[in-house]
Design an enzyme around this catalytic site. Structure first.
Site, PDB file in Angstrom:
ATOM      1  CB  SER A 141      -0.974  -0.036   1.174  1.00 16.28           C
ATOM      2  OG  SER A 141      -1.883   1.029   1.113  1.00 16.28           O
ATOM      3  CG  ASP A 298      -2.209   4.189  -2.067  1.00 14.18           C
ATOM      4  OD1 ASP A 298      -2.932   4.139  -3.067  1.00 14.18           O
ATOM      5  OD2 ASP A 298      -2.393   3.473  -1.061  1.00 14.18           O
ATOM      6  CG  ASP A 300      -2.210  -0.295  -2.901  1.00 15.22           C
ATOM      7  OD1 ASP A 300      -2.240   0.931  -2.675  1.00 15.22           O
ATOM      8  OD2 ASP A 300      -2.640  -1.137  -2.094  1.00 15.22           O
TER       9      ASP A 300
END
Length: 562
Positions: A141, A298, A300
């Protein structure tokens, strides 16, 4: 087996991926931290620092987790067991994805893998579209570049439940990391047809589902919005620029230094759109181009942060809570105007997300469901609605950590959907001569000002884990209804470790204080951190900031953290 014995075993057996050199360079402290435990597996899957050891992300820990998951899937689904795999731009993500695929294929689990890096919600979507038994996304993440992770989805496209995680963990713990893992060469499995690349039509359908989330219903809006966008060297570039351009947003400037995938994140050491430093380069682009709106996702691409130009020409960052409330109000007002609000509509949010959202929801006749921290619990609720044939009741879901979802086409937060809906909302209000800042101030005037803040305290290593547990027990033993905590009287204590309100048990404490304020304390599920959420309601932003600062200073003393 001691950590030292396990270290020696790795020195003898861990011959792949250059890990021998890493093992040979370790000092005693590093050896202990890398081998004192196995990397924790839970509802968030695995997440940890990349490196050699049982407490690290590497091809061996990924392979062992995949073998455990494969065993679980074969027991449950037999020869029909199948899995979707995706990966992001992080260091070794592609290698970890191929490792996982090779293990699944060797165990007879049919594998569908994306041919290139794509956002995490495309895995949730592909699981449901292809009807697979599970999904795996290789990602950490928004964590710094030294991290990677292994996120697992169930057949419903939602992150795995506590019960499923426990069953998979049991399978994983029964394995020897070197002796019990089956593998087949990735290319061989592709030739045999056990591993297949996911067809482009799946991504096309994902994009079309997001387009359906519009609440304009034919209204014309000004889409000539000057947008600066940064993928933060992650996966968002392709899907976000595609959907915006296909829907008429042409004036897009990409932050060149953060355009292409790069797991080192050279201009953004902490690629989290919640943090101002991560958006600094994008803000410089905004000043150069005079942009109206900045978006950043971000790595992902499941979180999106924004900045908007204010009346003085400066750029103001909006928090996840603020954007969530703006989207909630926009979607509800449009649905009410066009007569598309469902019967018994629902807002679903996490317990640490701003309470003011409940007042907005109630104004439009929405019931609010509060769930534990983590978007998987929002996705779980959508699944419950689908089981009852009531999925249309879901209007919006969000969490304070910049995660939004406007429809049930996936069961995880989706920054592609979030970015598109933010642009639609921005353009709609621009057409009306209203800025998002104006609209936000209007909400505060209507519902009262509310400030939510997040503070994190790091606790590295085995001693850190023990310290966090000790702190939670200190809270449980010493803070109760009627006592003075952080300078205010406690009106109510919610201890979610007892499974409150039908929610799963979780190591979370929420203290409701006099003056319509609250403090939530919990250990992070993915990082060596203790997280503290402070919520303050006040007549003005200035008053709220003063009160929040006071509470935080008192809380630090209580924590005895310097």
């Amino acid at each position: 087996m001691t950590y030292r014995e396990e270290y020696k075993r790795w020195c003898n057996h861990a011959t792949e991926d250059g890990l021998q050199a890493v093992l040979n360079d370790m000092n005693e402290t590093q050896v202990e931290d890398a081998f004192y435990r196995n990397l924790a597996f839970g509802t968030g899957g695995l997440r940890g620092t990349i490196g050699a050891g049982t407490n690290r992300m590497n091809v061996y820990t990924v392979a062992k987790a995949s073998q455990g998951l494969a065993n679980y899937l074969v027991k449950k689904y037999g020869e029909q067991a199948s899995v979707v795999i995706g990966y992001d731009s992080r260091l070794k993500s592609d290698a970890f994805a191929r490792t996982a695929a090779s293990v699944f294929a060797a165990n007879g689990v049919r594998v569908y893998i994306w041919s290139r890096l794509l956002p995490v919600p495309t895995v949730s979507y592909a699981v449901r579209y292809l009807g697979t038994s599970a999904g795996v996304m290789i990602t950490a993440s928004h964590n710094p570049s030294k991290y990677n992770g292994y996120k697992v989805y169930g057949e419903d496209g939602c992150q795995i439940t506590t019960e499923m995680a426990a069953d998979i963990l049991e399978e994983i713990e029964a394995l020897d990391i070197f002796l019990d893992v089956k593998k087949i060469a990735f290319e061989t499995a592709v030739l045999k047809g056990v591993i297949s690349y996911i067809q482009e039509e799946v991504l096309d359908c994902f994009i079309e589902e997001i387009k359906k989330q519009s609440v304009l219903y034919g209204e014309e809006i000004d889409k000539n919005v000057a947008i600066v966008y940064s993928p933060l060297n992650g996966t968002g570039l392709e899907p976000i620029t595609r959907i915006l351009r296909e829907l008429g947003y042409k004036n897009i400037t990409i932050v060149e230094e953060q355009k292409l995938p790069d797991g080192n994140f050279p201009t953004c050491p902490y690629p989290n759109p919640e943090i101002k430093e991560a958006l600094q380069l994008g803000l410089e682009y905004c000043h150069k181009t005079g942009a109206d709106l900045m978006l950043a996702t971000d790595p992902d691409c499941d979180r999106v942060g924004i900045a908007v130009k204010d009346s003085r020409g400066d750029y103001q960052l909006l928090s996840g809570n603020e954007v969530g409330m703006l989207l909630l109000d926009y979607i509800c007002s449009q649905r009410r105007k066009h007569g598309t609000m469902p019967e018994n509509p629902l807002l679903i949010k996490t317990i640490v997300t701003i309470d003011m959202a409940e007042r907005i929801a109630a104004h439009y006749g929405l019931e609010t469901i509060n769930v534990l921290t983590g978007f998987k619990f929002i996705g779980e609720q959508i699944g419950f609605l689908e089981e009852k044939g009531e999925e249309e009741r879901y209007v919006f879901g969000f969490e304070e950590s910049y995660g939004y979802l406007t429809g049930g086409y996936v069961r995880d937060k989706d920054a592609v959907d979030g970015a598109y809906m933010i642009c639609e909302m921005f353009s709609y209000y621009k057409t009306k001569g209203i800025s998002l800042i104006d609209k936000l101030n209007e909400l505060y005037e209507t519902y009262g000002y509310c400030l939510n803040t997040l503070h994190s305290f790091e606790f590295e290593g085995s001693a850190g884990m023990e310290k966090m547990e000790e702190i939670m027990e200190i809270f449980r033993d010493n803070v109760e209804v009627g006592c003075v905590f952080a300078g205010r009287k406690v009106e109510r204590v919610d201890d979610y470790s007892k499974g409150l309100n039908g929610l799963p048990k979780s190591n979370v404490l929420k203290y409701r204080l006099v003056g319509n304020s609250s403090i939530v304390v919990r250990p992070s599920g993915t990082e060596p951190k203790m997280k503290v959420y402070i919520s303050v309601s006040a007549e003005s932003k200035k008053d709220a900031l003063i009160q929040e600062t006071y509470l935080y200073q008192k809380l630090k003393v209580f924590f005895m953290i310097k």
